[in-house]
Scaffold this active site. Structure first.
Site, PDB file in Angstrom:
ATOM      1  N   GLU A 155       0.722  -1.181  -0.118  1.00  0.00           N
ATOM      2  CA  GLU A 155       0.118  -0.031   0.010  1.00  0.00           C
ATOM      3  C   GLU A 155       0.911   1.405   0.001  1.00  0.00           C
ATOM      4  O   GLU A 155       0.460   2.289  -0.685  1.00  0.00           O
ATOM      5  CB  GLU A 155      -1.027  -0.139   1.296  1.00  0.00           C
ATOM      6  CG  GLU A 155      -2.431   0.000   0.996  1.00  0.00           C
ATOM      7  CD  GLU A 155      -3.257   0.077   2.000  1.00  0.00           C
ATOM      8  OE1 GLU A 155      -2.718   0.471   3.339  1.00  0.00           O
ATOM      9  OE2 GLU A 155      -4.487  -0.083   1.866  1.00  0.00           O
ATOM     10  N   HIS A 159       7.287 -26.893  -1.361  1.00  0.00           N
ATOM     11  CA  HIS A 159       6.658 -28.194  -1.940  1.00  0.00           C
ATOM     12  C   HIS A 159       5.388 -27.564  -2.842  1.00  0.00           C
ATOM     13  O   HIS A 159       4.709 -28.479  -3.427  1.00  0.00           O
ATOM     14  CB  HIS A 159       6.103 -29.075  -1.056  1.00  0.00           C
ATOM     15  CG  HIS A 159       7.201 -29.821  -0.109  1.00  0.00           C
ATOM     16  ND1 HIS A 159       7.566 -30.769  -0.231  1.00  0.00           N
ATOM     17  CD2 HIS A 159       7.984 -29.194   0.768  1.00  0.00           C
ATOM     18  CE1 HIS A 159       8.642 -31.111   0.453  1.00  0.00           C
ATOM     19  NE2 HIS A 159       8.805 -29.920   1.290  1.00  0.00           N
ATOM     20  N   LYS A 209     -14.073   0.598  -3.901  1.00  0.00           N
ATOM     21  CA  LYS A 209     -15.203   1.002  -2.845  1.00  0.00           C
ATOM     22  C   LYS A 209     -16.152   1.629  -3.677  1.00  0.00           C
ATOM     23  O   LYS A 209     -17.398   1.715  -3.462  1.00  0.00           O
ATOM     24  CB  LYS A 209     -14.673   1.977  -1.665  1.00  0.00           C
ATOM     25  CG  LYS A 209     -13.750   1.425  -0.745  1.00  0.00           C
ATOM     26  CD  LYS A 209     -13.247   2.234   0.374  1.00  0.00           C
ATOM     27  CE  LYS A 209     -12.217   1.573   0.987  1.00  0.00           C
ATOM     28  NZ  LYS A 209     -11.531   2.640   2.033  1.00  0.00           N
TER      29      LYS A 209
HETATM   30  O1  PA5 Z   1      -3.194   1.790   5.743  1.00  0.00           O
HETATM   31  C1  PA5 Z   1      -4.462   2.259   5.856  1.00  0.00           C
HETATM   32  O2  PA5 Z   1      -4.773   3.222   6.115  1.00  0.00           O
HETATM   33  C2  PA5 Z   1      -5.605   1.194   5.455  1.00  0.00           C
HETATM   34  O3  PA5 Z   1      -5.105  -0.036   4.770  1.00  0.00           O
HETATM   35  C3  PA5 Z   1      -6.421   0.905   6.422  1.00  0.00           C
HETATM   36  O4  PA5 Z   1      -5.901   0.416   7.533  1.00  0.00           O
HETATM   37  C4  PA5 Z   1      -7.634   0.088   6.082  1.00  0.00           C
HETATM   38  O5  PA5 Z   1      -8.220   0.568   4.840  1.00  0.00           O
HETATM   39  C5  PA5 Z   1      -8.773   0.239   7.462  1.00  0.00           C
HETATM   40  O6  PA5 Z   1      -9.235   1.458   7.132  1.00  0.00           O
HETATM   41  P1  PA5 Z   1     -10.109   1.958   8.676  1.00  0.00           P
HETATM   42  O7  PA5 Z   1      -9.143   1.899   9.644  1.00  0.00           O
HETATM   43  O8  PA5 Z   1     -10.240   3.590   8.320  1.00  0.00           O
HETATM   44  O9  PA5 Z   1     -11.454   1.347   8.696  1.00  0.00           O
END
Ligand code: PA5
Length: 448
Positions: free
Chosen positions: A290, A311, A425
């Protein structure tokens, strides 16, 4: 404590040179300094840098007291959250727990289970069935407070809990961890009067394991969060910009992986030789994937559990396209000792291993794999963890976080946003005809 996480990049030499690495020392230092002086991209999300050294005794006590309440009341605690809102806690808990923890009968600690990280109907139905005859509590974690997966799971589990113990008692078993002021979860928690913890504004989800997001579930599971943070504090010092490049393992790791990337090694596989580290790899995949996968660039992060996956994916790694490098998590000393027993008949031919530890066999598999993969054209980076304890996991977490920030800056991206996550989303909300998405709903229907 003198033992530390160690990094060995010597088995990348031959694919890149020491000169390649050293010539990037100044750039790595510049990127590290940019993190510390806030002059780089995403500089409103740098709160994680000083989290370990800035946590106060009062904050520890608040988390520990809340953990005690949940531990006293609950056989099972459900951690509701997705991405950075659950992976860090799960990574640490799984690494420290017995592999068979959830099957143990005379328990000292609640069983920790997870929800809100998928939308599987069977999963939630099976979880409800499991919770049916157990006293349980919920830690609901969402920084934005608006993420669909955890919101949906929480709505369902809250109802189950209220039906089981009544509204008043349910309130005392629910903890919300969210934004200080915004979001649906914040509003709901305030209205219901749940115990709340705040995720600081300047800490993004995937860098939040050392806030209550990670620390509360880890404390509920019975682990020492002060030791975890102490390990991270140590690594905060060891990876600071004033530590020379040749001693700064976050800088070296960041440079090495970027140099390999430039040489066409587009995939980094995080391999472990202990199944307890499976979720450390899941956490790492999110952290790096990310943070760096944007602007049509970035290393693709994959993970394998060895020797299990030798494996299966072992074939691909040994002889598939040569676009990969491997980073191996190696645990120096297991917490337990099992030796190979003698067997008079020796029908399995294993008597040559009598009295040898299982870990000795594992270590030889690890060494053999490293040599084979390097021979097969796969550069190898090794991260040595002295032992699976809170202290060393704290070191590991901060080492990877710091390296990720530096690495993202070397790559030239903002390692602290995730604009690409919104695309699915938007479509999902359009398909579900969510209020506010009416136009998108009409548009997407035409594409089906
Ligand atoms: O690193 C990030 O910001 C995202 O991966 C969030 O952790 C994830 O989308 C969850 O978001 P939230 O805590 O707002 O529900």
């Amino acid at each position: 404590m003198d033992k530390v996480i160690r990094l060995d990049v010597s088995k990348t030499l031959g694919f890149i040179s020491q000169e390649n690495i050293n010539s990037n020392a100044a750039l790595a230092k510049q990127c590290n300094e940019a993190l510390h002086n806030g002059s780089g991209k995403g500089n409103d999300f740098l709160g994680w840098l000083k989290l370990p050294s800035s946590i106060t005794d009062a904050e520890f006590k608040d988390i520990e007291a809340t953990a005690k309440t949940l531990r006293d009341k609950c056989e099972v605690v459900v951690v509701v959250g997705i991405g950075g809102s659950y992976l860090g806690a799960r990574a640490v808990i799984d690494a420290l727990n017995s592999s068979f923890d959830w099957l143990e009968r005379d328990r000292k600690n609640p069983v920790i289970v997870y929800a809100g990280n998928n939308i599987g109907e069977d999963y939630i139905a099976e979880l409800i069935a499991y919770l049916g005859d157990k006293s349980f509590g919920i830690i609901n974690i969402s920084k934005s407070g608006t993420t669909t997966e955890p919101a949906l799971a929480f709505r369902i589990l809250k109802r189950e809990l209220e039906n089981q113990v009544g509204k008043q008692e349910a309130k005392s078993r629910i903890v919300a961890i969210t934004d200080a002021a915004r979001g649906a979860l914040h509003t709901l928690a305030k209205k219901e009067g749940y115990k709340m913890f705040v995720i600081p504004d300047n800490v993004g989800g995937r860098y939040s394991v050392l806030t209550p997001v990670g620390l509360l579930p880890i404390a509920v599971a019975g682990f020492n969060i002060r030791q975890l943070v102490a390990g991270a504090v140590y690594m905060e010092e060891q990876t600071a910009p004033n530590v020379a490049f040749d001693k700064n393992i976050s800088e070296i790791y960041a440079v090495t992986r970027n140099e390999l990337y430039k040489k066409g090694k587009k995939i980094e596989i995080l391999a472990n030789f202990s199944p307890k580290l499976h979720f450390i790899a899941e956490w790492w995949k999110q952290l790096y994937g990310e943070s760096e996968g944007k602007e049509h660039k970035g290393i693709f992060n994959a993970a394998v559990d060895f020797t299990t996956d030798l494996h299966s994916m072992g074939q691909w790694i040994q002889e598939g396209e040569r676009s990969i490098f491997e980073t191996v998590l190696s645990v120096v000393e297991p917490n337990n000792k099992v030796v190979v027993p003698a067997d008079e008949e020796d029908l399995d031919g294993l008597n040559f291993l009598i009295d040898k530890r299982v870990d000795y066999v594992n270590k030889m598999a690890e060494l053999g794999t490293q040599l084979a993969h390097v021979d097969g054209g796969v550069p190898n980076i090794k991260v040595e963890i002295p032992q699976l304890t809170e202290y060393y996991l704290g070191q590991l977490i901060y080492f990877f976080e710091k390296a990720c920030g530096i690495s993202g800056y070397i790559l030239g991206v903002n390692p602290f946003d995730q604009p690409g996550v919104e695309a699915y989303k938007k479509n999902m909300f359009a398909l579900l005809n969510k209020p506010g998405f009416e136009k998108e709903h009409e548009a997407i229907k035409k594409r089906l």
